[in-house]
Design an enzyme around this catalytic site. Structure first.
Site, short mmCIF file in Angstrom:
data_model
loop_
_atom_site.label_atom_id
_atom_site.label_comp_id
_atom_site.label_asym_id
_atom_site.label_seq_id
_atom_site.Cartn_x
_atom_site.Cartn_y
_atom_site.Cartn_z
N HIS A 91 -0.77 0.08 2.37
CA HIS A 91 -0.39 0.73 1.12
C HIS A 91 -0.96 0.01 -0.11
O HIS A 91 -1.01 0.60 -1.19
CB HIS A 91 1.13 0.81 1.00
CG HIS A 91 1.73 1.97 1.74
ND1 HIS A 91 1.26 3.25 1.62
CD2 HIS A 91 2.79 2.02 2.61
CE1 HIS A 91 1.98 4.06 2.38
NE2 HIS A 91 2.92 3.34 2.99
N HIS A 143 1.20 -1.39 8.35
CA HIS A 143 1.41 -0.15 7.61
C HIS A 143 1.64 -0.43 6.12
O HIS A 143 1.01 0.19 5.26
CB HIS A 143 2.61 0.60 8.20
CG HIS A 143 2.89 1.92 7.55
ND1 HIS A 143 2.52 3.12 8.10
CD2 HIS A 143 3.52 2.23 6.38
CE1 HIS A 143 2.89 4.11 7.31
NE2 HIS A 143 3.52 3.59 6.26
N GLU A 144 2.52 -1.39 5.83
CA GLU A 144 2.84 -1.69 4.43
C GLU A 144 1.66 -2.36 3.72
O GLU A 144 1.42 -2.13 2.54
CB GLU A 144 4.10 -2.55 4.35
CG GLU A 144 5.33 -1.96 5.02
CD GLU A 144 5.67 -0.56 4.56
OE1 GLU A 144 5.29 -0.20 3.43
OE2 GLU A 144 6.29 0.19 5.33
N GLU A 150 0.91 8.05 2.82
CA GLU A 150 1.50 7.79 4.13
C GLU A 150 0.56 8.12 5.29
O GLU A 150 0.59 7.46 6.33
CB GLU A 150 2.81 8.56 4.27
CG GLU A 150 3.87 8.19 3.26
CD GLU A 150 4.28 6.72 3.33
OE1 GLU A 150 3.88 6.02 4.27
OE2 GLU A 150 5.01 6.27 2.42
#
Length: 840
Positions: free
Chosen positions: A501, A497-498, A520
């Site tokens: 980004h 997930h990170e 997000e």
């Protein structure tokens, strides 16, 4: 005891609470359309005893978009301010120039770019990483102060975003005094003060507009200019959210100094930084990425459009390690015994809100002698390899900077250089779980989206009071310790997930902060894709896991929509006005200070479901080929929702024939509260997934076990042992959520459940549901599990306090007060506010 704990917590809460609960919206005060910061140079000292960061910041400006053209109309527009700014200016007194600032501020860092500028050896390595050395250098301070007489409201007012800072002095920087700066000037002789002022601004303009291939020279001269003497102090005043600066008799932004130095100190209670201790009880400080972002760390321009570069020198005691958003792997220089200096820089312009710093007694976790196996999914890699070669040939649409997307070597780099840092006591756990995952997840991300936007990565395990499972900033990721328990699943998915980004949230940002779903929603969608590739799952198995995850997210979204205000469920709260700002550039972030919104996941979940719906409709191969094109076109830029949607339908025009339009998507998904109608139709299919059916079978078994446990004796139960299947972590989450829907589970069933799945050893997602079961059924012998969770998993435990209070059980409420009393002082403001509202 309960009353004492409650009164103690309430007293502390009232004393420490800073945010005004009556104010929901967050103001962005900087007048970015008048003056735009292009570069920051920070020079800071960190004092853990006083919990203060102090030093200087030099800002290099260009006149903004409303001020680049001459003429009376443009000039008049520059003079207008927002109503709120004008009110502050009328009510706040101007500070007299400060002539005596602490002696420590005379120190500043000096870096190795003098070497680069002279044509000697480049300090960058073959992977695009940069190391550095530093030495101390002096800076003289001018005592030529400007007239403090109020010359009226005609003076131009520069407004910066600022909160919880002690501003000591503001001065213009004499960049013309830098030796060798003549190369940036067009005039050989100066005849008067106005020409000298114009010369300084001309130098800054030439410096900030240097071509991208001269970035080393640019950084070198930024450093030299930041060390130049002051040439006149500027008048300033502070409001709740802003720092206002003016120069007497300067009435237009184009005449305002383009290089200014601000001397300031942070405050221990400042909301942008968290002073705490790590898991080894050592002091540390880190930035939160809180609702107010970095304005309590340094005066800045917070609006996303103020994309800038920065360089930072930090001095602190030699026992501390300084990590930061920086392209270079900083190597500390010893200034004197017990004092180290660290230097970082970035050359890719980004919003100031993405700047991150973390200082602590971190231990670097290093790989053993063997190299971690980097696995790639051939199915994904072959899908995009040919497209990548075509994309590299195109031109970038962003402002000039040294871009990795145009570098063939960077484009073929599956895994960027990375380091892992953690408190000493978590070193072994990181070595066991995290080190192996990082190259796998980085490789999976590359296989999906192509070129990594950033050249290196640090991963830091932050203290237990961190209010999220993770946070991504340029070149650095914060992870909660909560991801390190129960195997690799939660750690891997959160890491993915990170990492996502890096593309969506950092390399491509939202032009309007209220469109959080752009960051997000994409990261939530891509974490599943990355994780499947990292595990090398066959297509069918990956699809099954993603369908299970979709069901879990659907249940979470459904619950959130039922239990939150409708206006907080809209992905574009400003609707057709999204992206609009005032004439000066100021704007309001709707619900930006709403503590409840910080813990909501609607922008994660609805954004995820929108992207998943589009992928299903278009087809996976076509969809990911489009995503790569989109990244190639918009990296280094800010976007609105319609930029993504218009390009999608233009690139895949056949979808228009099926009634898919930008207007329909915005109406159904972005501008409406509640569950989008297309999602209501789609959610019916997830119950048929094999992994879900498997959980449903296990739930049936547990219901039967519970029924028998209530009716039969202990001896009889021993003869009726049930064979339970081994479940994946996400299946365990669904199982426990399903059992939570049962009216009652007897004590024997809970004991059997705990023993069967070793629930105290599972990841924090599973343990959170287990704690909910313990609370619901008042399983008192496992209250220690709840206490442990609330103290060690603060990123996930906020709503457990509500569960403890709702039953109106004295023991449970006492447990809630006890845990809040133990953790309140270290909680971030938003978490503490939400919990206090539950408890009091």
């Amino acid at each position: 005891m309960t009353e004492n704990l409650q009164s103690c917590c309430l007293a502390n809460w009232k004393m420490e609470m800073e945010l005004d609960p009556a104010k929901d919206d967050l103001p962005l005060m900087a007048n970015t359309r008048h003056m735009l910061v292009k570069h920051y140079v920070l020079d800071l000292d960190v004092d853990f005893k006083s919990q203060v960061i102090e030093g200087t910041i030099v800002l290099f400006f260009e006149p903004g978009s409303r001020c680049k053209k001459g003429g009376s109309a443009g000039e008049g527009a520059c003079l207008s301010q927002s109503d709120e700014t004008c009110k502050i200016r009328a009510s706040e007194p101007c500070h007299s120039p400060v002539t005596n600032v602490s002696a420590r501020s005379s120190k500043t860092g000096y870096n190795d770019f003098a070497v680069c500028a002279k044509g000697e050896k480049d300090t960058s390595d073959k992977n695009g990483n940069h190391s550095n050395g530093e030495q101390a250098s002096g800076i003289s301070s001018s005592k030529n102060c400007c007239d403090i007489e109020n010359h009226g409201s005609e003076d131009f007012l520069l407004v910066l975003d600022c909160c919880d800072l002690s501003v000591l002095k503001v001065e213009e920087v004499d960049v013309a005094a830098v030796p060798g700066i003549e190369k940036f000037t067009r005039s050989a002789k100066l005849t008067d003060a106005e020409e000298l002022r114009n010369l300084r601004n001309q130098i800054v303009h030439e410096l900030v507009t240097l071509p991208a291939d001269r970035w080393r020279e640019q950084l070198y001269y930024y450093t030299r200019c930041s060390q130049a003497p002051g040439c006149g102090e500027l008048l300033f005043s502070t409001g709740t959210w802003s720092l206002m600066i003016r120069k007497a008799e300067v009435q237009a932004p184009r005449d305002f100094p383009c290089a200014i130095r601000i001397w300031y100190k942070t405050k221990p209670e400042g909301r942008s930084v968290t002073w705490t201790t790590d898991q080894s009880s050592r002091p540390c400080v880190y930035t939160m990425g809180s609702p107010i972002n970095n304005r309590a760390l340094f005066p800045c321009q917070e609006p996303p459009v103020a994309m800038s570069t920065w360089q930072t020198t930090v001095r602190t005691a030699s026992c501390f390690v300084v990590l930061m958003s920086g392209e270079n792997s900083a190597e500390p220089a010893q200034l004197q015994e017990g004092l180290l200096s660290w230097y970082y820089y970035v050359t890719m312009p980004m919003p100031a809100s993405t700047f991150t710093i973390a200082i602590g007694c971190w231990t670097e976790v290093k790989q053993e002698s063997h190299t971690a196996d980097v696995r790639t999914n051939n199915e994904f890699s072959s899908l995009f390899s040919r497209a990548d070669l075509r994309l590299i040939e195109g031109s970038c649409g962003h402002v000039a900077y040294p871009c990795r997307f145009q570098n063939p070597a960077a484009s073929s780099q599956l895994v960027i250089p990375h380091r892992v840092f953690a408190p000493w006591c978590l070193k072994d756990r990181c070595a066991e779980i995290l080190l192996e995952l990082i190259p796998q997840c980085l490789s999976a991300a590359h296989a999906t989206l192509g070129t990594h936007p950033f050249s290196r990565l640090d991963v830091l395990i932050v203290p237990s009071n961190f209010s999220s499972l993770g946070m991504a900033s340029p070149h650095i990721i914060f992870l909660s310790q909560s991801v390190l328990t129960g195997g690799s699943h939660l750690c891997g998915t959160r890491l993915c997930h990170e990492i996502a980004h890096a593309w969506f949230g950092l390399a491509i940002g939202a032009r309007d902060w209220t469109e959080e779903w752009i960051s997000e929603g994409f990261a939530t969608y891509l974490e599943d894709v990355f994780w499947a590739v990292a595990q090398q799952l066959p297509h069918d198995e990956a699809r099954e896991q993603q369908e299970l995850k979709a069901l879990l997210r659907w249940r979470r979204l459904r619950d959130e929509v039922q239990n939150s205000e409708e206006e907080l469920q809209v992905l574009r709260p400003n609707k057709e006005n999204t992206g609009e700002v005032s004439e000066s550039g100021t704007c309001i972030i709707k619900h930006g200070l709403n503590a409840e919104k910080i813990f909501m996941q609607v922008h994660y979940l609805k954004g995820y479901f929108l992207l998943q719906s589009l992928a299903k409709r278009i087809g996976e191969a076509t969809y990911f080929e489009f995503l790569r094109k989109f990244v190639q076109k918009f990296h280094g830029q800010l976007i609105l929702s319609q930029d993504f949607l218009y390009m999608l339908l233009e690139d895949i025009p056949e979808q228009k024939g099926y009634g898919l339009s930008v207007e329909n998507i915005i109406r159904a998904w972005l501008d409406t509260s509640g569950i989008p109608k297309p999602l209501l139709e789609e959610c019916q299919t997830w119950d048929q997934c094999r992994l879900v059916r498997q959980v449903n079978d296990e739930v049936t078994k547990w219901i039967q076990v519970n029924q028998r446990a209530r009716k039969r004796s202990k001896r009889k139960r021993r003869q009726d042992e049930v064979a339970f299947q081994k479940l994946l972590p996400d299946q365990l989450v669904l199982l426990l959520e399903s059992l939570l829907e049962e009216k009652t589970l007897c004590l024997r069933t809970l004991q059997c459940l705990e023993k069967t799945y070793h629930l105290d050893e599972q990841d924090s997602e599973v343990r959170h549901r287990w704690c909910e079961l313990v609370v619901k059924h008042k399983y008192t012998t496992r209250y220690a599990d709840i206490e442990k969770f609330l103290k060690e998993d603060q990123a996930m435990g906020v709503y457990l306090y509500g569960e403890l209070m709702v039953n109106e059980d004295a023991k449970q409420q006492e447990l809630a007060y006890k845990c809040f009393a133990a953790t309140q002082k270290q909680m971030d403001v938003s978490s503490a506010k939400v919990v206090a509202e539950m408890l009091f």
